[in-house]
Design a protein around this motif. Structure first.
Motif, PDB file in Angstrom:
ATOM      1  N   LEU A 112      40.449  42.615  35.512  1.00  0.00           N
ATOM      2  CA  LEU A 112      41.485  42.572  36.078  1.00  0.00           C
ATOM      3  C   LEU A 112      41.390  42.606  37.759  1.00  0.00           C
ATOM      4  O   LEU A 112      41.935  41.901  38.565  1.00  0.00           O
ATOM      5  CB  LEU A 112      42.662  43.361  35.741  1.00  0.00           C
ATOM      6  CG  LEU A 112      43.187  43.319  34.435  1.00  0.00           C
ATOM      7  CD1 LEU A 112      43.856  44.788  33.788  1.00  0.00           C
ATOM      8  CD2 LEU A 112      43.806  42.026  34.002  1.00  0.00           C
ATOM      9  N   SER A 113      40.690  43.527  38.032  1.00  0.00           N
ATOM     10  CA  SER A 113      40.474  43.865  39.622  1.00  0.00           C
ATOM     11  C   SER A 113      39.401  42.604  40.264  1.00  0.00           C
ATOM     12  O   SER A 113      39.886  41.968  41.275  1.00  0.00           O
ATOM     13  CB  SER A 113      39.417  45.020  39.903  1.00  0.00           C
ATOM     14  OG  SER A 113      40.055  46.077  39.417  1.00  0.00           O
ATOM     15  N   THR A 115      39.650  39.566  38.986  1.00  0.00           N
ATOM     16  CA  THR A 115      40.902  38.577  38.792  1.00  0.00           C
ATOM     17  C   THR A 115      41.707  38.385  40.222  1.00  0.00           C
ATOM     18  O   THR A 115      41.716  37.416  41.027  1.00  0.00           O
ATOM     19  CB  THR A 115      41.805  38.337  37.658  1.00  0.00           C
ATOM     20  OG1 THR A 115      41.034  38.241  36.745  1.00  0.00           O
ATOM     21  CG2 THR A 115      42.602  37.366  37.881  1.00  0.00           C
ATOM     22  N   ARG A 116      42.064  39.837  40.510  1.00  0.00           N
ATOM     23  CA  ARG A 116      42.935  39.941  41.929  1.00  0.00           C
ATOM     24  C   ARG A 116      42.199  39.427  43.167  1.00  0.00           C
ATOM     25  O   ARG A 116      42.522  38.946  43.891  1.00  0.00           O
ATOM     26  CB  ARG A 116      43.205  41.072  41.864  1.00  0.00           C
ATOM     27  CG  ARG A 116      44.043  41.675  43.198  1.00  0.00           C
ATOM     28  CD  ARG A 116      44.504  43.043  43.262  1.00  0.00           C
ATOM     29  NE  ARG A 116      44.987  43.283  44.701  1.00  0.00           N
ATOM     30  CZ  ARG A 116      46.204  43.149  44.997  1.00  0.00           C
ATOM     31  NH1 ARG A 116      47.291  42.456  44.149  1.00  0.00           N
ATOM     32  NH2 ARG A 116      46.671  43.495  46.199  1.00  0.00           N
ATOM     33  N   LYS A 117      40.805  39.809  43.148  1.00  0.00           N
ATOM     34  CA  LYS A 117      39.980  39.718  44.255  1.00  0.00           C
ATOM     35  C   LYS A 117      39.706  38.169  44.327  1.00  0.00           C
ATOM     36  O   LYS A 117      39.493  37.677  45.361  1.00  0.00           O
ATOM     37  CB  LYS A 117      38.564  40.510  44.113  1.00  0.00           C
ATOM     38  CG  LYS A 117      37.553  40.144  45.224  1.00  0.00           C
ATOM     39  CD  LYS A 117      38.182  40.919  46.372  1.00  0.00           C
ATOM     40  CE  LYS A 117      37.129  40.961  47.568  1.00  0.00           C
ATOM     41  NZ  LYS A 117      37.662  41.536  48.791  1.00  0.00           N
ATOM     42  N   VAL A 119      41.344  35.644  43.303  1.00  0.00           N
ATOM     43  CA  VAL A 119      42.569  35.016  43.887  1.00  0.00           C
ATOM     44  C   VAL A 119      42.727  35.200  45.437  1.00  0.00           C
ATOM     45  O   VAL A 119      43.113  34.306  46.194  1.00  0.00           O
ATOM     46  CB  VAL A 119      43.957  35.610  43.163  1.00  0.00           C
ATOM     47  CG1 VAL A 119      45.153  34.880  43.932  1.00  0.00           C
ATOM     48  CG2 VAL A 119      44.046  35.058  41.880  1.00  0.00           C
ATOM     49  N   GLU A 120      42.558  36.704  45.863  1.00  0.00           N
ATOM     50  CA  GLU A 120      42.693  36.832  47.214  1.00  0.00           C
ATOM     51  C   GLU A 120      41.663  35.995  48.031  1.00  0.00           C
ATOM     52  O   GLU A 120      41.866  35.561  49.139  1.00  0.00           O
ATOM     53  CB  GLU A 120      42.190  38.543  47.387  1.00  0.00           C
ATOM     54  CG  GLU A 120      42.338  38.741  48.705  1.00  0.00           C
ATOM     55  CD  GLU A 120      42.074  40.194  49.033  1.00  0.00           C
ATOM     56  OE1 GLU A 120      41.853  40.699  50.200  1.00  0.00           O
ATOM     57  OE2 GLU A 120      41.661  40.984  48.104  1.00  0.00           O
ATOM     58  N   SER A 123      42.490  32.609  48.386  1.00  0.00           N
ATOM     59  CA  SER A 123      44.081  32.265  48.829  1.00  0.00           C
ATOM     60  C   SER A 123      43.784  31.657  50.521  1.00  0.00           C
ATOM     61  O   SER A 123      44.812  31.269  51.178  1.00  0.00           O
ATOM     62  CB  SER A 123      44.864  33.430  49.034  1.00  0.00           C
ATOM     63  OG  SER A 123      44.251  34.515  49.833  1.00  0.00           O
ATOM     64  N   GLU A 141      47.723  38.782  35.293  1.00  0.00           N
ATOM     65  CA  GLU A 141      47.097  39.181  36.721  1.00  0.00           C
ATOM     66  C   GLU A 141      46.990  38.257  37.640  1.00  0.00           C
ATOM     67  O   GLU A 141      47.037  38.284  38.840  1.00  0.00           O
ATOM     68  CB  GLU A 141      46.018  39.830  36.368  1.00  0.00           C
ATOM     69  CG  GLU A 141      45.224  40.378  37.427  1.00  0.00           C
ATOM     70  CD  GLU A 141      46.144  41.594  38.204  1.00  0.00           C
ATOM     71  OE1 GLU A 141      46.127  41.757  39.454  1.00  0.00           O
ATOM     72  OE2 GLU A 141      46.882  42.404  37.503  1.00  0.00           O
ATOM     73  N   ALA A 142      46.305  36.737  37.151  1.00  0.00           N
ATOM     74  CA  ALA A 142      46.179  35.866  38.172  1.00  0.00           C
ATOM     75  C   ALA A 142      47.503  35.312  38.555  1.00  0.00           C
ATOM     76  O   ALA A 142      47.512  35.251  40.002  1.00  0.00           O
ATOM     77  CB  ALA A 142      45.527  34.584  37.347  1.00  0.00           C
ATOM     78  N   SER A 145      48.818  38.237  40.866  1.00  0.00           N
ATOM     79  CA  SER A 145      48.089  38.305  42.378  1.00  0.00           C
ATOM     80  C   SER A 145      48.529  37.075  43.184  1.00  0.00           C
ATOM     81  O   SER A 145      48.432  37.242  44.297  1.00  0.00           O
ATOM     82  CB  SER A 145      46.668  38.311  42.042  1.00  0.00           C
ATOM     83  OG  SER A 145      46.023  39.337  41.351  1.00  0.00           O
ATOM     84  N   GLU A 148      51.596  37.313  44.794  1.00  0.00           N
ATOM     85  CA  GLU A 148      51.568  38.508  45.959  1.00  0.00           C
ATOM     86  C   GLU A 148      51.041  37.958  47.233  1.00  0.00           C
ATOM     87  O   GLU A 148      51.388  38.242  48.319  1.00  0.00           O
ATOM     88  CB  GLU A 148      50.606  39.740  45.468  1.00  0.00           C
ATOM     89  CG  GLU A 148      50.522  40.739  46.594  1.00  0.00           C
ATOM     90  CD  GLU A 148      49.837  41.763  45.987  1.00  0.00           C
ATOM     91  OE1 GLU A 148      49.326  42.664  46.850  1.00  0.00           O
ATOM     92  OE2 GLU A 148      49.433  42.080  44.769  1.00  0.00           O
TER      93      GLU A 148
END
Length: 308
Positions: A112-113, A115-117, A119-120, A123, A141-142, A145, A148
């Protein structure tokens, strides 16, 4: 003309079996030809069902057929493209650079972490959107994120557009439906319950839309693997995230062995030695000397540096 006839299960099954749709360059000619291939009573019944569905459907839903200009070009390249979509949201997203991010519903904290990273990092490019399947775990989570970080999303459903499945994602459905810059799509028009056969069909669309497919965690037998295999058949780039702290990524490691690219994460896990002492120690002293690496965050994730 009743565009939804292309989404009637019995009509679409016939078209897929006979490859008749490949003989036409526009919907009008196909629509005029179709009645000649069925008994009149059967055709009229199917047509009546579709007319009724179009009459009662949400007026905000759009129908996009294979022959429309809005139909995403990458999907036209795959072996068995959907003949029609029901869509809610911004159809212009089909023109964006699309990446698919998928993984298991029972995802580990480190995935999950990651996945967030991911996407960041992605971006940085403002002209892309994230495609996934509206499932729990990695898919959720995708999308959370992406929203967000201000990235549009395309949710591909394995059910009808009016059904919010799974129920645990109703908050996410609400956010996407209330934002006109997001998009939900499905090839299931008439009433279709969630079933084992609907999700593999959905998965081929997820990979078919995207240029790159990121597998963040997958068991050997999972829907994520079916997405990966669809991506292989469609000649898409596949990236796999692998980490020793994942619960079950045997499917992801299998994909790497079969030629998928590894989504590298450089990990520095601090090691701490615990000195055994015979004397009694306080809780605070024990806590400072525990063997759990202090670099690990509360969510179970690690600082990850990707090589994309």
């Amino acid at each position: 003309m009743v565009v939804s006839i292309l989404g009637h299960p019995r009509i679409s099954s016939f078209l897929r079996r006979t490859k008749l749709w490949r003989q036409f360059t526009n919907f009008s000619d196909l629509y005029l030809a179709l009645p000649h291939y069925f008994e009149e009573e059967f055709w009229n019944q199917c047509l009546a069902e579709c007319i009724q569905w179009e009459k009662l459907k949400d007026p905000h839903w759009n129908l996009v057929s294979f022959y429309d200009l809005e139909y995403p070009k990458p999907l036209k390249e795959i072996y068995d493209p959907p003949f029609v979509f029901a869509c809610l949201g911004n159809l212009q997203l089909f023109q964006f650079q699309l990446v698919a991010i998928v993984g298991t519903r029972k995802s580990s904290p480190v995935s999950l972490s990651a996945t967030r990273k991911l996407v960041e990092l992605l971006s940085i490019n403002k002209d892309f959107a994230v495609v996934s399947g509206m499932a729990l775990g990695i898919d959720r989570e995708a999308f959370l994120s992406a929203l967000e970080f201000g990235i549009p999303v395309i949710g591909v459903l394995g059910t009808t557009l009016g059904m919010e499945y799974p129920p645990g994602n109703r908050d996410l459905y609400k956010r996407i439906k209330e934002d006109p810059n997001q998009l939900l799509i499905t090839e299931f028009l008439l009433k279709t319950e969630p079933a084992k056969w609907t999700f593999p069909k959905r998965n081929r669309v997820i990979s078919g839309l995207a240029d790159k497919v990121y597998i963040m965690e997958s068991g050997r037998k999972s829907g994520t693997i079916s997405t990966a295999y669809s991506a292989m058949e469609q000649n898409r780039e596949i990236f796999v995230f692998d980490h020793p702290k994942q619960f079950d990524n045997e499917g992801g490691r299998l994909l790497v062995r079969q030629g998928a690219q590894r989504l590298f994460g450089e990990k520095k896990i601090p090691t701490e030695k615990m000195v055994l002492e015979s004397k009694e120690i306080s809780y605070e002293e024990w806590r400072n000397k525990r063997t759990i690496p202090s670099g690990k965050r509360r969510d179970g994730g690690w600082d990850l540096n990707f090589t994309l």
